[in-house]
Design an enzyme around this catalytic site. Structure first.
Site, PDB file in Angstrom:
ATOM      1  N   HIS A   1       0.779  -1.302   0.038  1.00  0.00           N
ATOM      2  CA  HIS A   1      -0.175   0.161   0.009  1.00  0.00           C
ATOM      3  C   HIS A   1       0.887   1.205   0.035  1.00  0.00           C
ATOM      4  O   HIS A   1       0.613   2.132  -0.592  1.00  0.00           O
ATOM      5  CB  HIS A   1      -0.767   0.177   1.450  1.00  0.00           C
ATOM      6  CG  HIS A   1      -1.937  -1.002   1.441  1.00  0.00           C
ATOM      7  ND1 HIS A   1      -1.961  -1.798   2.587  1.00  0.00           N
ATOM      8  CD2 HIS A   1      -2.906  -1.543   0.628  1.00  0.00           C
ATOM      9  CE1 HIS A   1      -2.994  -2.767   2.403  1.00  0.00           C
ATOM     10  NE2 HIS A   1      -3.675  -2.513   1.067  1.00  0.00           N
TER      11      HIS A   1
ATOM     12  N   LYS B   1     -15.392  -8.440   3.576  1.00  0.00           N
ATOM     13  CA  LYS B   1     -14.198  -8.731   4.273  1.00  0.00           C
ATOM     14  C   LYS B   1     -14.191  -8.473   5.854  1.00  0.00           C
ATOM     15  O   LYS B   1     -14.290  -7.314   6.161  1.00  0.00           O
ATOM     16  CB  LYS B   1     -12.949  -8.133   3.664  1.00  0.00           C
ATOM     17  CG  LYS B   1     -12.360  -8.573   2.371  1.00  0.00           C
ATOM     18  CD  LYS B   1     -10.705  -7.825   2.154  1.00  0.00           C
ATOM     19  CE  LYS B   1     -10.406  -7.756   0.962  1.00  0.00           C
ATOM     20  NZ  LYS B   1      -9.296  -6.831   0.745  1.00  0.00           N
TER      21      LYS B   1
ATOM     22  N   ARG C   1      -2.148  -5.694  -8.216  1.00  0.00           N
ATOM     23  CA  ARG C   1      -1.263  -6.821  -8.214  1.00  0.00           C
ATOM     24  C   ARG C   1      -0.974  -7.795  -9.064  1.00  0.00           C
ATOM     25  O   ARG C   1       0.039  -8.133  -9.699  1.00  0.00           O
ATOM     26  CB  ARG C   1      -1.295  -7.517  -6.659  1.00  0.00           C
ATOM     27  CG  ARG C   1      -1.044  -6.432  -5.635  1.00  0.00           C
ATOM     28  CD  ARG C   1      -1.561  -7.268  -4.259  1.00  0.00           C
ATOM     29  NE  ARG C   1      -3.054  -7.516  -4.375  1.00  0.00           N
ATOM     30  CZ  ARG C   1      -3.843  -7.898  -3.643  1.00  0.00           C
ATOM     31  NH1 ARG C   1      -3.405  -8.135  -2.477  1.00  0.00           N
ATOM     32  NH2 ARG C   1      -5.081  -8.308  -3.751  1.00  0.00           N
TER      33      ARG C   1
ATOM     34  N   SER D   1      -2.804  -7.520   2.825  1.00  0.00           N
ATOM     35  CA  SER D   1      -3.248  -7.676   4.316  1.00  0.00           C
ATOM     36  C   SER D   1      -3.563  -8.916   5.023  1.00  0.00           C
ATOM     37  O   SER D   1      -3.220  -9.313   6.056  1.00  0.00           O
ATOM     38  CB  SER D   1      -4.414  -6.473   4.644  1.00  0.00           C
ATOM     39  OG  SER D   1      -3.831  -5.413   3.989  1.00  0.00           O
TER      40      SER D   1
HETATM   41  O1  PNS Z   1      -8.756  -3.073   0.199  1.00  0.00           O
HETATM   42  P1  PNS Z   1     -10.183  -3.433  -0.382  1.00  0.00           P
HETATM   43  O2  PNS Z   1     -10.840  -4.263   0.603  1.00  0.00           O
HETATM   44  O3  PNS Z   1     -10.227  -4.339  -1.672  1.00  0.00           O
HETATM   45  O4  PNS Z   1     -10.788  -2.061  -0.732  1.00  0.00           O
HETATM   46  C1  PNS Z   1     -12.234  -2.297  -1.043  1.00  0.00           C
HETATM   47  C2  PNS Z   1     -13.091  -1.044  -0.560  1.00  0.00           C
HETATM   48  C3  PNS Z   1     -13.101  -0.814   0.670  1.00  0.00           C
HETATM   49  C4  PNS Z   1     -12.440   0.176  -1.313  1.00  0.00           C
HETATM   50  C5  PNS Z   1     -14.707  -1.279  -1.166  1.00  0.00           C
HETATM   51  O5  PNS Z   1     -15.222  -2.529  -0.647  1.00  0.00           O
HETATM   52  C6  PNS Z   1     -15.424   0.151  -1.147  1.00  0.00           C
HETATM   53  O6  PNS Z   1     -15.184   0.876  -1.742  1.00  0.00           O
HETATM   54  N1  PNS Z   1     -16.352   0.099   0.225  1.00  0.00           N
HETATM   55  C7  PNS Z   1     -16.938   1.398   0.507  1.00  0.00           C
HETATM   56  C8  PNS Z   1     -18.509   1.034   0.208  1.00  0.00           C
HETATM   57  C9  PNS Z   1     -18.865   1.096  -1.269  1.00  0.00           C
HETATM   58  O7  PNS Z   1     -18.802   2.147  -1.763  1.00  0.00           O
HETATM   59  N2  PNS Z   1     -19.069   0.009  -1.960  1.00  0.00           N
HETATM   60  C10 PNS Z   1     -19.607  -0.195  -3.198  1.00  0.00           C
HETATM   61  C11 PNS Z   1     -17.907  -0.045  -4.063  1.00  0.00           C
HETATM   62  S1  PNS Z   1     -18.236  -0.570  -5.870  1.00  0.00           S
END
Ligand code: PNS
Length: 161
Positions: A17, A41, A92, A130
């Site tokens: 990150h 998650k 990645r 992570s």
């Molecule tokens: O590190 P991650 O878990 O891959 O990140 C995913 C994240 C947190 C960016 C995504 O789940 C997110 O945007 N969450 C906020 C809620 C939201 O807007 N969901 C719709 C995304 S299309």
């Protein structure tokens, strides 16, 4: 002024990150690293803990145009509220692509101005996640190659069984 948002779970922040933060902060006038909620998650660290680890990272690395924030809602609502220009995500491997493509398309459907830009991870971080760091630390393994030394102890203490 071009404002970018780098959202993620950051549970916890890893060297992978940090490499993306470093590169993205050079591409935009300001970068917000946004601790967000991924409903799919389960998190090990609270949002506050994840934010603190990132704040320490940003201060330690000397990223002067980077702000850390958290938001317990839709990314696109935060994006609009902050009048951001771009969403940044790290890629990645090809296995990330489908998930990332779906998120980018969905966010753009919710707001046509929401462009997502992908930065390809440095080769040495393509395997790093992570979740892997959490598994290794939970069972007492060495994670010193994966997270910076200034937050290593805190992560280890928090995760060790
Ligand atoms: O590190 P991650 O878990 O891959 O990140 C995913 C994240 C947190 C960016 C995504 O789940 C997110 O945007 N969450 C906020 C809620 C939201 O807007 N969901 C719709 C995304 S299309």
């Amino acid at each position: 002024m071009k404002l970018a948002i780098y959202p993620g779970s950051f549970d916890p922040v890893t060297n992978g990150h940090i490499e993306i933060i470093s590169r993205a902060s050079k591409l935009f006038d300001k970068l917000i690293v946004l601790v967000s909620v991924n409903m799919f998650k389960p998190a090990s660290f609270t949002i506050e803990e994840r934010k603190e680890l990132l704040e320490e990272t940003v201060a330690h690395e000397g990223f002067t145009n980077v702000e850390v924030d958290s938001f317990d809602g839709l990314l696109i609502d935060y994006f609009n509220r902050r009048k951001a220009d771009v969403i940044v995500r790290g890629l990645r491997a090809i296995t990330d692509f489908e998930y990332e493509f779906q998120m980018a398309q969905t966010n753009r459907r919710l707001c046509y101005k929401a462009e997502t830009i992908f930065l390809a991870s440095k080769t040495e971080y393509t395997y790093l996640s992570s979740s892997m760091v959490k598994q290794i630390a939970t069972f007492g393994g060495d994670i010193s190659d994966f997270v910076p030394e200034y937050i290593l102890d805190r992560i280890v203490k928090r995760l060790k069984k």
